[in-house]
Design an enzyme around this catalytic site. Structure first.
Site, short mmCIF file in Angstrom:
data_model
loop_
_atom_site.label_atom_id
_atom_site.label_comp_id
_atom_site.label_asym_id
_atom_site.label_seq_id
_atom_site.Cartn_x
_atom_site.Cartn_y
_atom_site.Cartn_z
N GLU A 86 0.86 -1.20 0.00
CA GLU A 86 0.00 0.00 0.00
C GLU A 86 0.89 1.23 0.00
O GLU A 86 1.89 1.29 0.72
CB GLU A 86 -0.91 0.03 1.24
N ASN A 139 -4.37 4.86 -2.13
CA ASN A 139 -5.55 5.46 -1.49
C ASN A 139 -6.13 6.57 -2.37
O ASN A 139 -5.39 7.40 -2.88
CB ASN A 139 -5.17 6.06 -0.14
N GLU A 166 -7.91 2.15 -3.17
CA GLU A 166 -8.59 2.00 -1.88
C GLU A 166 -9.53 3.19 -1.68
O GLU A 166 -9.09 4.34 -1.68
CB GLU A 166 -7.56 1.91 -0.75
N ASP A 193 -11.90 0.47 1.82
CA ASP A 193 -10.97 0.73 2.93
C ASP A 193 -11.74 0.97 4.23
O ASP A 193 -12.91 1.38 4.20
CB ASP A 193 -10.14 1.97 2.57
N GLU A 241 -6.25 -5.01 8.37
CA GLU A 241 -5.21 -3.98 8.57
C GLU A 241 -4.72 -4.01 10.02
O GLU A 241 -5.43 -4.48 10.91
CB GLU A 241 -5.80 -2.59 8.37
#
Ligand code: C2E
Ligand code: CA
Ligand code: CA
Length: 684
Positions: free
Chosen positions: A460, A515, A547, A577, A634
């Site tokens: 990520e 993201n 995300e 997310d 996560e």
């Protein structure tokens, strides 16, 4: 010149002279004020003002003349012919009216000065008719040179006078014009009188004796007083009318044209008035500020007509739900203020906010669909938070901005610490706007691993800001600022391009997760940006995962759905997310075609401590399985957490157990090595 001065000093009675000066200066002042009105009005009103100004101007010149004549010490003057005296008054009033009219009626060059000269000429004509009206025991001799000089001087000064009052270049011009008026009248009188002599003839019998100076003075002053009074009253009526017009203009300036509500200036006055009243009573007051969520996005997507209609809708609904001591104003594009003058505690204000929030929830229909109307609220109290209107509003707005960061529906009271935070944010926001060009932005990468095999499956991308003075600024501090200011739209393409280019260079074809903020998603052309990035970086679209959080999808679902479909048709994966933190994660999951669910680290963190967290994770995994969507957890920090996730069937994990977010050089050691063995030690 000397003879003129000696004429003033020795041949005039100082009492009457002083009276004449008094009338002259005041009359001059009024005349010129009225003349200014002439220049500002049109049509019949202009003519009326000309007559007013002419009456006062002519009357002043005439009165001054007769008072000066009374001051002129000569035993040979017995009286004045009534006919000529009245004629002199009529002539001067008519002359002044004519002069004023000519000066203003055309735009021709020198018309102002020509009009002024006529005023001067009528003053001297009046003066000489006045002299002719004198009934003396002898002969009046006037030297022609003095006559010419007096006429020229009078005309010159009055031409200059109208020039100054009409073409004012500073606020002193008005005063200068009054002085020129005085100079016009005095020069005519004293220059002419210097050249005037009365030669006794010894036969004064046929004159009408007029011995009492006092009676004449009173008569003259009475005429003047009547003139002054009538003009003064007309002037006052006009001033009052103007005041009423000003009031109307003021009202226009204090209201918002679109909604008819008070605007910022109106709200300021309303708050100030209420606070003034509240100072002398025990009651408190509060100002609530609320701002509509996603207003600019809605405007971008549906146009100004939609938002205008939405604002009117909000104004109507909220006004309708307010009580007697509550008033509403629109003070910004999408910001409203409510002034509540009869509230005493947070509970009451919270209830009022809830009432407003409830009516905002009433659906707003536009273009065949329903647009979301939500708001975040902030409020401040008088007198505890602020004692002055501007400060109270400012503090309510600070609280509102704070509430906005926590999302719509939030209600935040003002706290002193907010002021400091607002300052810090302001400074950060300025610095952030230069961060990209200064090369202060950097991408860190955090690996994602298979829960069972522990192999690296992807990474990520996490943005980092290395501030030159503050050092590393955490994302929770600068990402919201970047979103609020729209800077994220500038950073977004750079992040995407840098990350995709980097991933395309790896030996291992790992996934790269980027993201995407709701601000980016709601802006038109996001899918095009992504398509361009593929072309410029050469990355296989199947390796990119975007995300997206639930909040980025809720506001304008139709638009979000379209963007997601466009992205998916490019071959990009979409991950949901922070699953579980929104208000309707399940509904969102059902609605959009996600390729991955990321269980928020809050639930993972509480594993072993809070049995609800375990239940939520368990049911999410079951749900995802039934929808055939892979799950990533996560924030995995411990082996126990990993074991739990493995036992529940979670496919991937990301967290400090495998590695902290790391700079690109460190990541390359992993991505460019042979397939990774289980990472048992903490990295970074
Ligand atoms: P996120 O998307 O939920 O990112 C994961 C965050 O969890 C990262 O925080 C990461 O450092 C942290 N984290 C990862 N593993 C662990 C762990 O085991 N324990 C704990 N306590 N934390 C862990 P970070 O980097 O501070 O980022 C915070 C948030 O900032 C991100 O949350 C994301 O919402 C946002 N953000 C970061 N980079 C970007 C970006 O490039 N674009 C956008 N739009 N938002 C970003
Ligand atoms: Ca993320
Ligand atoms: Ca997350």
């Amino acid at each position: 010149m000397l003879s003129v001065l000696s004429c003033i000093a020795y041949e005039h009675d100082p009492f009457y002279l002083a009276l004449a000066v008094l009338v002259l200066t005041n009359g001059g002042y009024f005349t010129l004020r009225l003349y200014a009105r002439v220049r500002r009005s049109v049509g019949t009103v202009k003519l009326l003002w000309v007559v007013m100004a002419g009456l006062i101007g002519g009357g002043t010149i005439w009165t001054t003349h007769f008072l000066s004549m009374l001051a002129y010490e000569s035993d040979l003057i017995h009286g004045y012919s009534l006919g000529l005296t009245v004629l002199s008054l009529v002539v001067v009033i008519a002359g002044v009216c004519l002069g004023f009219l000519i000066s203003d009626i055309t735009d021709k060059p020198l018309s102002i000065e020509a009009g002024g000269a006529i005023v001067g000429l009528s003053a001297s004509t009046m003066h000489y008719i006045g002299l002719a009206a004198m009934e003396v025991s002898g002969r009046v001799i006037v030297e022609p040179n003095y006559v010419i000089a007096s006429v020229l001087l009078g005309g010159f000064f009055s031409a200059l006078m109208l020039n100054r009052i009409s073409k004012q270049c500073s606020r002193f011009c008005g005063h200068v014009a009054v002085v020129l008026f005085v100079l016009c009248v005095t020069s005519v009188h004293f220059v002419s009188m210097t050249g005037t002599a009365i030669v006794p003839s010894g036969s004064g019998a046929e004159t009408i004796a007029f011995d009492s100076k006092g009676v004449l003075a009173i008569a003259v002053l009475l005429v003047m007083a009547l003139l002054f009074l009538s003009v003064f009253m007309a002037y006052m009526i006009d001033a009052k009318t103007e005041e009423a017009t000003d009031g109307r203009i003021h009202r226009i300036f204090e209201h918002d044209a679109l909604t008819g509500l008070l605007n910022r200036s109106g709200m300021n006055s309303a708050v100030a008035t209420v606070l003034q009243r509240a100072t002398s009573s025990p009651s408190a007051a509060a100002v609530i500020s609320f701002s509509l969520d996603r207003f600019l996005d809605i405007r971008d997507a549906h146009g100004q007509k939609a938002t205008d209609s939405m604002l009117r809708h909000v104004a109507k609904l909220v006004s309708g739900c307010l009580g007697e001591n509550e008033s509403l104003g629109r003070v910004g594009d999408c910001e409203f203020l409510v002034l509540a003058s009869d509230v005493y505690n947070n509970r009451e204000v919270n209830a009022l906010c809830a009432r407003i929030e409830a009516v905002l929830g009433t659906s707003f229909r536009w273009g065949g669909g329903v647009l979301p109307v939500r708001a975040a609220f902030g409020y401040a109290f008088f007198p505890s938070n602020a004692r002055e209107a501007g400060e109270l509003i400012d503090k309510a707005e600070q609280a509102m901005k704070h509430a906005c960061r926590s999302g719509p529906g939030t209600v935040a009271p003002f706290k002193e610490s907010l002021g400091k935070t607002a300052k810090e944010r302001g400074a950060l926001s300025i610095d952030l706007s230069h961060a990209e060009e200064r090369g202060e932005l950097e991408l860190y990468y955090q690996i994602q691993n298979n829960v069972n095999t522990r192999e690296v499956t992807g990474a990520e991308v996490l943005l980092r800001w290395k501030h030159d003075k503050l050092g590393m600024v955490p994302p929770y501090k600068f990402i919201p600022i970047a979103e609020e200011t729209g800077l994220i739209n500038a950073f977004g393409p750079w992040i995407l391009h840098t990350a995709c280019k980097e991933a395309a260079s790896w030996d291992m074809p790992l996934k790269i997760a980027v993201n995407v903020s709701s601000v980016q998603l709601s802006k038109d052309g996001f899918a095009d940006i992504v398509a361009r990035v593929f072309r410029s970086s050469g990355l296989d679209p199947a390796r990119l995962e975007l995300e997206i959080t639930e909040s980025g999808l809720l506001d304008d679902r139709n638009h979000a759905m379209q963007v997601i479909q466009d992205l998916k048709s490019l071959g990009v994966g979409i991950a949901m997310d922070d699953f579980g933190t929104g208000y309707s994660s399940l509904a969102t999951l059902q609605m959009f075609p996600f390729d991955k669910i990321k269980i928020d680290r809050e639930f993972v963190k509480d594993l072993g401590k809070n049995k609800h967290s375990a239940a939520i994770i368990r049911s999410t995994i079951i749900l995802a399985e039934s929808l055939d969507i892979p799950v990533l957890a996560e924030g995995v920090e411990t082996e126990e957490q990993l074991q739990f996730l493995a036992s529940e069937g979670c496919g991937e994990a990301q967290g400090y157990l495998f590695g902290r977010p790391m700079p690109v050089e460190e990541l390359r050691k992993i991505t460019n090595a042979r397939p990774m063995r289980p990472a048992l030690s903490l990295v970074g």
